[in-house]
Design an enzyme around this catalytic site. Structure first.
Site, mmCIF file in Angstrom:
data_model
loop_
_atom_site.group_PDB
_atom_site.id
_atom_site.type_symbol
_atom_site.label_atom_id
_atom_site.label_comp_id
_atom_site.label_asym_id
_atom_site.label_seq_id
_atom_site.Cartn_x
_atom_site.Cartn_y
_atom_site.Cartn_z
ATOM 1 N N ASP A 66 0.841 -1.198 0.000
ATOM 2 C CA ASP A 66 0.000 0.000 0.000
ATOM 3 C C ASP A 66 0.877 1.249 0.000
ATOM 4 O O ASP A 66 2.045 1.203 0.407
ATOM 5 C CB ASP A 66 -0.889 0.033 1.261
HETATM 6 N N1 URA Z 1 -1.149 -5.993 3.806
HETATM 7 C C1 URA Z 1 -1.664 -4.750 3.815
HETATM 8 O O1 URA Z 1 -2.700 -4.512 4.390
HETATM 9 N N2 URA Z 1 -0.989 -3.781 3.182
HETATM 10 C C2 URA Z 1 0.179 -3.977 2.556
HETATM 11 O O2 URA Z 1 0.747 -3.039 2.002
HETATM 12 C C3 URA Z 1 0.701 -5.281 2.541
HETATM 13 C C4 URA Z 1 0.022 -6.279 3.172
#
Ligand code: URA
Length: 242
Positions: A102
């Site tokens: 993310d």
């Molecule tokens: N899980 C998440 O919620 N976000 C990420 O960036 C990676 C794994």
């Protein structure tokens, strides 16, 4: 391989831009003016120069990046800066991030142009372990660890696969916990949704490892390095034969 394809793949410009370079006489092959953009070259044997500087050939490139928060995992984006722009001395222009973190997540990210290897690593059938450090709002206990182990309902068609929740710190006073989570899938917002399912909110998330690849502790957020030969070999062992 066609000369214009070679130059484009090595990042010298679009097909029409590199054709322009060839036409202007700025490209040399083994010291001589090439016949034209369609000229066939052997990237391993022929010496190609652009403005007198050798254009080195790299078929595959692999970089480990400590992704900083605020950057998008994509090859390009119209609004936000993208992680591939952080790899400033890459030879290939076709690098992409193998998997997504993310925008606000930090940590280990592999950037490569090796689609086969990326596919093997990310395939849902492979169940490659991914380990995250997560600071969360909530006091994590054995009860949450047990729920993670059983496989949480995160409002997808299927529940999440069993995951490991290691509690590093659980502070009742501040109501904040620090944990290490191991998941064997890569669903959208997976770790955040797993914590949400037990009534907790992720405040900070960082990926520490992915299969045989661990984040180099010497890499500050935004820093990167090429994978070592050992790391590349460990990844190749994991991938199916080409
Ligand atoms: N899980 C998440 O919620 N976000 C990420 O960036 C990676 C794994």
């Amino acid at each position: 391989m066609r000369l214009d394809k070679f130059l484009t793949e090595m990042g010298l410009g679009t097909r029409s831009e590199v054709k322009g370079l060839i036409k202007k006489g700025r490209i040399r092959v083994n010291g001589a003016q090439p016949a034209g953009p369609e000229m066939k070259i052997d990237p391993d044997r022929d010496r190609v120069e652009a403005d007198g500087k050798q254009v080195e050939y790299a078929a595959w490139e692999y970089y480990m990046l400590n992704k900083p928060a605020g950057w998008i995992c994509a090859a390009r984006d119209s609004r936000d800066p993208v992680v591939t722009d952080l790899i400033t001395d890459r030879k290939r222009k076709d690098l992409f991030p193998a998997g997504r973190l993310d925008k606000d997540t930090e940590g280990l990210l592999l950037l490569t142009n090796d689609g086969w290897l990326a596919h093997s690593l990310l395939s849902p059938k492979r169940h490659v372990d991914k380990v995250y450090f997560a600071r969360v709002r909530g006091v994590a206990t054995e009860r949450e660890a047990e729920l993670f182990r059983l496989g949480l309902d995160i409002h997808d068609e299927k529940p999440a696969l069993p995951a490991e929740l290691k509690i590093l710190k659980a502070d009742r006073e501040s109501g904040i916990s620090e944990t290490e989570v191991t998941v064997r899938e890569g669903r959208y917002h997976q770790v955040k949704r797993m914590f949400q399912a037990v009534g907790m909110e992720v405040l900070y998330l960082k990926r520490l490892s992915m299969g045989p690849l661990s984040l180099d502790p010497g890499l500050e957020p935004g820093a990167y390095r090429p994978l070592t030969k050992e790391e590349q070999e460990a990844l190749s062992r994991l991938a199916s034969p080409r």
